[in-house]
Design a protein around this motif. Structure first.
Motif, PDB file in Angstrom:
ATOM      1  N   VAL A  88       0.831  -1.200   0.000  1.00 47.29           N
ATOM      2  CA  VAL A  88       0.000   0.000   0.000  1.00 47.29           C
ATOM      3  C   VAL A  88       0.872   1.259   0.000  1.00 47.29           C
ATOM      4  O   VAL A  88       1.883   1.325   0.703  1.00 47.29           O
ATOM      5  N   GLY A  89       0.449   2.247  -0.798  1.00 44.20           N
ATOM      6  CA  GLY A  89       1.082   3.573  -0.760  1.00 44.20           C
ATOM      7  C   GLY A  89       0.013   4.612  -0.428  1.00 44.20           C
ATOM      8  O   GLY A  89      -1.084   4.572  -0.996  1.00 44.20           O
ATOM      9  N   ILE A  90       0.315   5.506   0.494  1.00 41.72           N
ATOM     10  CA  ILE A  90      -0.680   6.502   0.931  1.00 41.72           C
ATOM     11  C   ILE A  90      -0.182   7.909   0.589  1.00 41.72           C
ATOM     12  O   ILE A  90       0.949   8.279   0.929  1.00 41.72           O
ATOM     13  N   ILE A  91      -1.049   8.678  -0.068  1.00 40.63           N
ATOM     14  CA  ILE A  91      -0.677  10.050  -0.466  1.00 40.63           C
ATOM     15  C   ILE A  91      -1.428  11.041   0.423  1.00 40.63           C
ATOM     16  O   ILE A  91      -2.659  11.073   0.432  1.00 40.63           O
TER      17      ILE A  91
ATOM     18  N   VAL B 138       1.796  -1.546   4.653  1.00 38.55           N
ATOM     19  CA  VAL B 138       1.967  -0.174   4.166  1.00 38.55           C
ATOM     20  C   VAL B 138       3.447   0.010   3.840  1.00 38.55           C
ATOM     21  O   VAL B 138       4.310  -0.096   4.712  1.00 38.55           O
ATOM     22  N   ALA B 139       3.723   0.221   2.554  1.00 39.38           N
ATOM     23  CA  ALA B 139       5.113   0.258   2.097  1.00 39.38           C
ATOM     24  C   ALA B 139       5.602   1.682   1.883  1.00 39.38           C
ATOM     25  O   ALA B 139       6.782   1.982   2.052  1.00 39.38           O
ATOM     26  N   ALA B 140       4.692   2.595   1.481  1.00 38.34           N
ATOM     27  CA  ALA B 140       5.159   3.919   1.065  1.00 38.34           C
ATOM     28  C   ALA B 140       4.179   5.008   1.488  1.00 38.34           C
ATOM     29  O   ALA B 140       2.960   4.818   1.467  1.00 38.34           O
TER      30      ALA B 140
ATOM     31  N   MET C 151       8.161  14.156   9.838  1.00 40.90           N
ATOM     32  CA  MET C 151       7.365  13.587  10.929  1.00 40.90           C
ATOM     33  C   MET C 151       7.127  12.085  10.694  1.00 40.90           C
ATOM     34  O   MET C 151       7.371  11.271  11.577  1.00 40.90           O
ATOM     35  N   VAL C 152       6.681  11.732   9.459  1.00 42.53           N
ATOM     36  CA  VAL C 152       6.357  10.306   9.252  1.00 42.53           C
ATOM     37  C   VAL C 152       7.614   9.442   9.129  1.00 42.53           C
ATOM     38  O   VAL C 152       7.593   8.271   9.498  1.00 42.53           O
TER      39      VAL C 152
ATOM     40  N   ASP D 137      10.170   2.036   8.822  1.00 44.11           N
ATOM     41  CA  ASP D 137      10.210   0.930   7.854  1.00 44.11           C
ATOM     42  C   ASP D 137       9.546   1.284   6.522  1.00 44.11           C
ATOM     43  O   ASP D 137       9.572   0.495   5.580  1.00 44.11           O
ATOM     44  N   MET D 138       8.916   2.446   6.462  1.00 43.42           N
ATOM     45  CA  MET D 138       8.191   2.782   5.223  1.00 43.42           C
ATOM     46  C   MET D 138       9.012   3.773   4.398  1.00 43.42           C
ATOM     47  O   MET D 138       9.683   4.634   4.959  1.00 43.42           O
ATOM     48  N   SER D 139       8.900   3.648   3.068  1.00 45.89           N
ATOM     49  CA  SER D 139       9.568   4.631   2.201  1.00 45.89           C
ATOM     50  C   SER D 139       8.727   5.907   2.222  1.00 45.89           C
ATOM     51  O   SER D 139       7.491   5.845   2.228  1.00 45.89           O
TER      52      SER D 139
END
Ligand SMILES: NC(=O)c1ccc[n+]([C@@H]2O[C@H](COP(=O)([O-])OP(=O)(O)OC[C@H]3O[C@@H](n4cnc5c(N)ncnc54)[C@H](O)[C@@H]3O)[C@@H](O)[C@H]2O)c1
Length: 334
Positions: free
Chosen positions: A6-9, A29-31, A42-43, A49-51
């Protein structure tokens, strides 16, 4: 089995999507993406572990991403949703799906070309335990035959339109931003379709601010089975955020309240009412995500289906059209 990636924008409410996806064992959740350097910093520290990316292309065009969660400003939802679908990705999009009927039609046709892809949208009030209880009472017949349904989206956070991005983007609609939740709730509760709407709006409270659109819109809905409805999107109200809801049936009336809701089953003033104390709103912003991921993995129905999204957006487009011209508009279903 390989997990869905999953990638979240958008890392405002989008940050709350992370927990929603992490709840489902079939995905990771990868990105994450945000064009604000501060948010990226912040993130990065919270989710090492996430890009973390600045540019949405890093997610939209990434062959390793299976699901895109769109939680950017409203004016980016269309282009990001369309790009994700074109790149063969499932999409969970914050409301509103998009800002124009022609964009919704385009998304609809992209989905028709790729029937294996799933789309859902964060119409989160359906996950409120109180409204789930109400839906059950309606389905059991406790309210009798519904004949009038009303809801107000009382925003209670005026500064978000007078100071934030909502007042700076090219077009913002309090119908698509707020009333969409109430319209969805009324469609879900009644199981009916809206045929025609009329609507009026004003900007009395914000006309001297950066916000150039209606901050308040009142709409009347005519349902196909003769139910009448009223939906208000009230961004200027001087009261905390709240969803007024009054559902009238031939056997009972449900009225939402901040602490508890009331179910009246008699016209006798002495008869009192039943307290409905199921939590309200009592939802986490990622609560719809589990069923969305399940719909990808198991082919089951998501809580909010593609049909639901286009229905609610079609009604909202009609309300916006009616209040722009001041009068009535037929709902053109997309
Ligand atoms: N379903 C709900 O209950 C609910 C609640 C709040 C917000 N929303 C929706 O979520 C969306 C975001 O609202 P918010 O309240 O989180 O705003 P916000 O300002 O708190 O956060 C949005 C974040 O997204 C980033 N962003 C915006 N567009 C971007 C883009 N194109 N690329 C990369 N980053 C981008 C911004 O920098 C910001 O950090 C809106 O569409 C809003 O309608 C839905």
């Amino acid at each position: 089995m390989k997990k869905l990636r999953v990638g979240i924008i958008g890392m405002g409410v989008g940050e709350q999507h992370i927990a929603g996806f992490q709840n489902h064992p079939a995905c990771e959740v990868a990105a994450l993406c945000d064009f604000s350097a501060q948010k990226r910093e912040m993130v990065r520290s919270k989710y090492p572990d996430m890009s973390v990316y600045e540019n949405d292309e890093a997610i939209l065009a990434n062959p390793d991403i299976d699901i895109v969660s769109v939680a950017s400003y409203d004016n980016y939802h269309y282009s990001q949703t369309a790009a994700a679908i074109r790149n063969n990705k499932h999409v969970f999009v914050e409301k509103p799906l998009c800002l124009y009927a022609k964009e919704a039609r385009r998304i609809r046709s992209l989905l028709r070309e790729r029937p294996d892809l799933k789309l859902s949208s964060n119409l989160i009030l359906r996950k409120s335990e109180r409204f789930i209880r109400l839906k059950k009472m309606i389905d059991e017949g406790r309210l009798g035959c519904l004949y009038c349904v009303e809801g107000d989206y009382n925003y209670g956070r005026l500064q978000k339109i007078t100071e934030g991005w909502r007042g700076r983007i090219d077009f913002y609609s309090v119908v698509y931003g707020g009333a969409v939740h109430i319209v969805d709730l009324l469609l879900w509760l009644t199981g009916s379709r809206v045929v025609e709407v009329s609507a009026y709006g004003n900007n009395i409270s914000t006309r001297d601010s950066q916000f150039k659109y209606f901050d308040t819109v009142v709409s009347i809905l005519r349902f196909e089975n003769d139910i009448t409805g009223k939906v208000t999107s009230n961004y200027s109200c001087v009261c905390p955020h709240f969803h007024n809801l009054a559902i009238y049936g031939t056997k009972g009336t449900f009225v939402n309240g901040r602490e508890t809701a009331k179910l009246f089953c008699s016209r006798d003033p002495q008869a009192g009412f039943e307290k409905i104390d199921a939590p309200y709103p009592g939802v986490h912003k990622g609560d719809l995500i589990y069923s969305f991921v399940d719909s990808i993995v198991n082919g089951s129905g998501a809580d909010v289906t593609i049909e639901d999204i286009f229905k609610v957006m079609s009604v909202c487009f009609a309300i916006e059209k009616a209040c722009q011209k001041g009068g009535a508009a037929e709902v053109e279903y997309i």
